[in-house]
Structures are given as structure tokens and as C-alpha cells.
Enzyme design. Structure first.
Site, short mmCIF file in Angstrom:
data_model
loop_
_atom_site.label_atom_id
_atom_site.label_comp_id
_atom_site.label_asym_id
_atom_site.label_seq_id
_atom_site.Cartn_x
_atom_site.Cartn_y
_atom_site.Cartn_z
N TYR A 212 0.85 -1.19 0.00
CA TYR A 212 0.00 0.00 0.00
C TYR A 212 0.89 1.25 0.00
O TYR A 212 1.83 1.34 0.80
CB TYR A 212 -0.88 0.01 1.27
CG TYR A 212 -1.70 1.28 1.42
CD1 TYR A 212 -3.02 1.32 0.99
CD2 TYR A 212 -1.14 2.43 1.97
CE1 TYR A 212 -3.76 2.49 1.11
CE2 TYR A 212 -1.88 3.60 2.08
CZ TYR A 212 -3.18 3.62 1.65
OH TYR A 212 -3.91 4.77 1.76
N GLU B 36 -3.75 7.45 -4.02
CA GLU B 36 -3.67 6.18 -3.30
C GLU B 36 -3.47 5.01 -4.26
O GLU B 36 -4.25 4.84 -5.20
CB GLU B 36 -4.95 5.96 -2.48
CG GLU B 36 -4.89 4.73 -1.58
CD GLU B 36 -6.20 4.49 -0.83
OE1 GLU B 36 -7.25 4.35 -1.47
OE2 GLU B 36 -6.16 4.47 0.42
#
Ligand code: ADP
Ligand code: MG
Length: 398
Positions: free
Chosen positions: A119, A207
Site C-alpha cells: 500500500y 492512493e
């Protein structure tokens, strides 16, 4: 303003960010050309909506099957079947709420062979006033859950915008993901290109979840979520052109046309307030007395009668609204302007739910007089406490 995954990937690619090859499908006729261009053998069919959690989501329509909004297809026939099952259907994910979102666009992508999932995100950290990286080895998961259950697995660091991104930031990101050698080098380049895209386009958030290492040792961004700072959009007409209004709440679109700070919420009491702080306090006190706000609305300091009328119409048009609370502390905003705006709107669209009005401050007596002599069925209130209790009671007794 948010954009779709396929648009975000196209933007990132310009900055040298590694993404998979893909083709957007906007209508059923586009499928064959998309399949031919990519060639396979493995494709991924990805529903494009402005919400995450698509992979684990489900469609409302039974004929779409129980499978999610991101599916791996091993043949052109499967691609066609999946596109057919997704396009025009309503996808429900943890982020869409129960109503879900209609899938109007699909992104067909090369299937990647995933070795590891990470991530990475970039956002402006308000505490340090700097762009900050948030990095975790726990990719493909909901980052809020990771933050809650295993916060030690999240690494954050900021970049001083005056000196910009430096090689040590890249090393920091690589170390956080436990990468060395060539992968660390790729991570370094990625750090720079993500940062450059973030700054150049005035993003509010970027993101990548998941960022993967493929089986053949390449770092690739498999998902991309981008939102822009709306205050800076005037500098980026090319980004503004990517706006997809079908993804936005029609009430919020209407509000933006009148320059109103309006955010749609899920409760039953419509709020019209001046000042963001007072609007927040109004929502809090509605909750305190046992109900839920249907919206946040700050009509602003210098609102005109026309603006107030537009705001009131947006609130009354919401079928969720079972009662309305007008809470004005007149300063620059005058109470009589609010009163006139409310009355003009009611004359135009009628009023079928209870309305509590609390006015205080500049021209308060005049405002109250305008409302009391209007013949409207308005419940007057003396202070915020009184007003909140009255509207909650009126809604509960209705
Ligand atoms: P969402 O976050 O909305 O669920 P993602 O784009 O992250 O959507 O896709 C969900 C999952 O599907 C990813 O975590 C990844 O495991 C898999 N996936 C997505 N794109 C690809 C791709 N091009 N090749 C292989 N797997 C993919
Ligand atoms: Mg994702």
C-alpha cells in the site's frame, strides 16, 4: 473532485509511474476493439465507479452473479460475459453505501501475476503542512483496518515542499516495504514520479492499493485513486475535463452551481446554517438530541436572498428530509435576508415538513417579524438547544 481509476492511471503514466496496459470501455460496442488491442491471454475486467472496495463488492442485480466488480478473465468470451454482467448494473461496496453505484464504464486491463501486494499513498498532512507518504506492507486491504488493528505496519514520512523529493525519500519507502537491490531502485524511481504527479496536478490524495511486485520482478501500480484539491482545479482544465458528473450527488452539483458549501449526509433533518463551525455544531446537537442531519450546509457570510432560496430548495427536494432546521447567527449575514430567502423558497416549492427557525444577531427582530407575518407554519426557537430539541421532537411526532 475525484476521477476514475483508468483516468488516474493515464495521468500517472505521463509522469513515468508504472501501470498496466489497459483500454477503457464506455459502451458494449467497445469490447471487441479493447480485447484485440490488449491481446490477452489474461485480462482483468474492472468496474469504474468513484468508490473503492470494488473487488469485494457485489452487484444488486441477481443476473450479474454474486462476484465482485473486479474480475479476472482468461478468454475473450469471459471478458464479454463479465462486461455484459457489469455494464449498467449497480455495484455495492463498503464505500458506496447500501444504494450502490451504477457502473457506466469498464476498464479492461492486462492481467498481472502478483507476487506481493503493498500500500502506498500521498496526501497533505495537516499537522506538518507537508505532502506525506503513507506506506504499508499490507496491500490490497482496507488501510483503515490496518491502522486500527496493526498500526505498527504503517510507515509515514513527509516531504519538505521547499526542497522537494530527494533520494532518501525513495530509500525510506523501499525500506518500509523491505525491498533491496533492483526493487529498491524501482521503488526510488516510483517515489519521485508519484510525488511529481501529486505536486504538478495539485492532488489532494493519491492512493495506490495495491502496489504490486509482479512475478517477473517489476513494481506496478495495480489500482489508483486520485482526488484533486477543488480550490486548485482552475489551474488544471485538463484534469477538470475528466470530471464525471454521473458519479456525483445531484444535490451537491446543484449546490456547487450556487457556490454553497453543501455535503449530502444520510440523516433526516435538513440544516441551513451560516458558518462552517456553526454548521458542525448544529449537526452535533441534532445527534445529541437523538436524530441525524441530512446534510451539512454553510450558506456563507455574504449570502444573498437568491442563494438562500437555492439552498432551501436543495434541502426540500431531498426526500430523506423529514424536518428542517434553520440556524443563523447574523453577523455579516443579516437575519432579514435569511428570512426573505426562506419565504421566497417556500412560496415557490411549498413546505411539507416541519420547519424550525432560530435567528440571532444582526437584524434579528426584523427577521423574526418577516417570518411571523408571512403566515408560514414556522416553529420559532430562542436558542440552539431549544431549536434542536424542537425539530427533533417535530420529526419524531410527525
Ligand atoms: P478495489 O480496491 O476497488 O477492490 P482494485 O483495483 O484494487 O479494486 O482490485 C482489487 C484486486 O484485484 C486487487 O487487490 C488485485 O488483487 C486484483 N487486481 C486488480 N487489477 C489487477 C490486474 N490488472 N491484474 C491482476 N490482478 C488485479
Ligand atoms: Mg484497490
Amino acid at each position: 473532485m475525484n476521477i476514475h481509476e483508468y483516468q488516474a492511471k493515464a495521468v500517472l503514466k505521463e509522469f513515468g509511474v508504472p501501470v498496466s496496459r489497459g483500454v477503457a470501455i464506455l459502451k458494449p460496442d467497445d469490447v471487441d476493439a479493447a480485447i484485440a488491442e490488449l491481446g490477452g491471454p489474461v485480462f482483468v475486467v474492472k468496474s469504474q465507479i468513484h468508490a473503492g472496495g470494488r473487488g469485494k463488492g457485489h452487484f444488486k442485480e441477481p443476473e450479474a452473479g454474486e462476484k465482485g466488480g473486479v474480475r479476472v478473465a482468461k478468454s475473450p468470451e469471459d471478458v464479454k460475459t463479465y462486461v455484459d454482467q457489469m455494464l449498467g448494473r449497480t455495484l455495492v461496496t463498503v464505500q458506496t453505501g447500501a444504494a450502490g453505484k451504477q457502473v457506466n464504464r469498464i476498464y479492461l486491463e492486462d492481467g498481472a501475476e502478483i507476487d506481493r501486494e503493498f500500500y502506498v499513498s500521498l496526501l497533505v498532512d495537516r499537522a506538518s503542512s507537508r505532502p506525506s507518504f503513507v506506506v504499508s506492507t499490507e496491500g490490497g486491504m482496507n488501510i483503515e483496518d490496518v491502522a486500527h488493528d496493526t498500526p505498527e505496519k504503517i510507515v509515514t514520512f513527509s516531504v519538505d515542499p521547499a526542497t522537494g523529493v530527494q533520494p532518501h525519500h525513495g530509500r525510506r519507502l523501499a525500506a518500509a516495504l523491505g525491498l533491496s537491490g533492483d526493487l529498491a531502485k524501482q521503488a526510488g524511481a516510483l517515489t519521485t514520479s508519484l510525488y511529481n504527479a501529486f505536486i504538478a496536478k495539485d492532488m489532494a490524495m493519491l492512493e495506490i492499493n495495491p502496489l504490486i511486485i509482479s512475478k517477473d520482478g517489476r513494481i506496478v501500480c495495480l489500482d489508483a485513486k486520485v482526488s484533486f484539491d477543488s480550490n486548485a482545479l482552475y489551474r488544471h482544465p485538463d484534469m477538470f475535463a475528466l470530471r464525471d458528473e454521473t458519479e456525483e450527488d445531484p444535490k451537491e452539483i446543484e449546490a456547487s452551481k450556487h457556490d454553497l458549501n453543501y455535503i449530502s449526509l444520510s440523516g433526516e433533518i435538513g440544516c441551513m446554517v451560516n458558518g462552517a463551525g456553526l454548521a458542525m455544531a448544529t449537526m452535533d446537537i441534532i445527534k445529541l438530541y437523538g436524530s441525524e442531519p441530512a446534510n451539512f450546509l454553510d450558506v456563507g457570510g455574504g449570502a444573498t436572498k437568491e442563494k438562500v432560496t437555492a439552498a432551501f430548495k436543495i434541502i426540500t427536494a431531498d426526500p430523506q428530509v423529514k424536518g428542517i432546521l434553520v440556524n443563523i447567527f447574523g453577523g455579516i449575514m443579516k437575519c432579514d435576508v435569511i428570512a426573505e430567502g426562506v419565504i421566497a423558497a417556500v412560496k415557490d416549492v411549498g413546505l411539507t415538513v416541519p420547519l424550525v427557525v432560530r435567528l440571532e444577531g444582526t437584524n434579528v427582530e426584523l427577521g423574526k417579524k418577516i417570518i411571523s407575518s408571512s403566515g408560514l407554519n414556522v416553529i420559532p426557537a430562542d436558542d440552539l438547544d431549544d431549536a434542536a430539541q424542537k425539530i427533533v421532537a417535530a420529526v419524531k411526532n410527525a
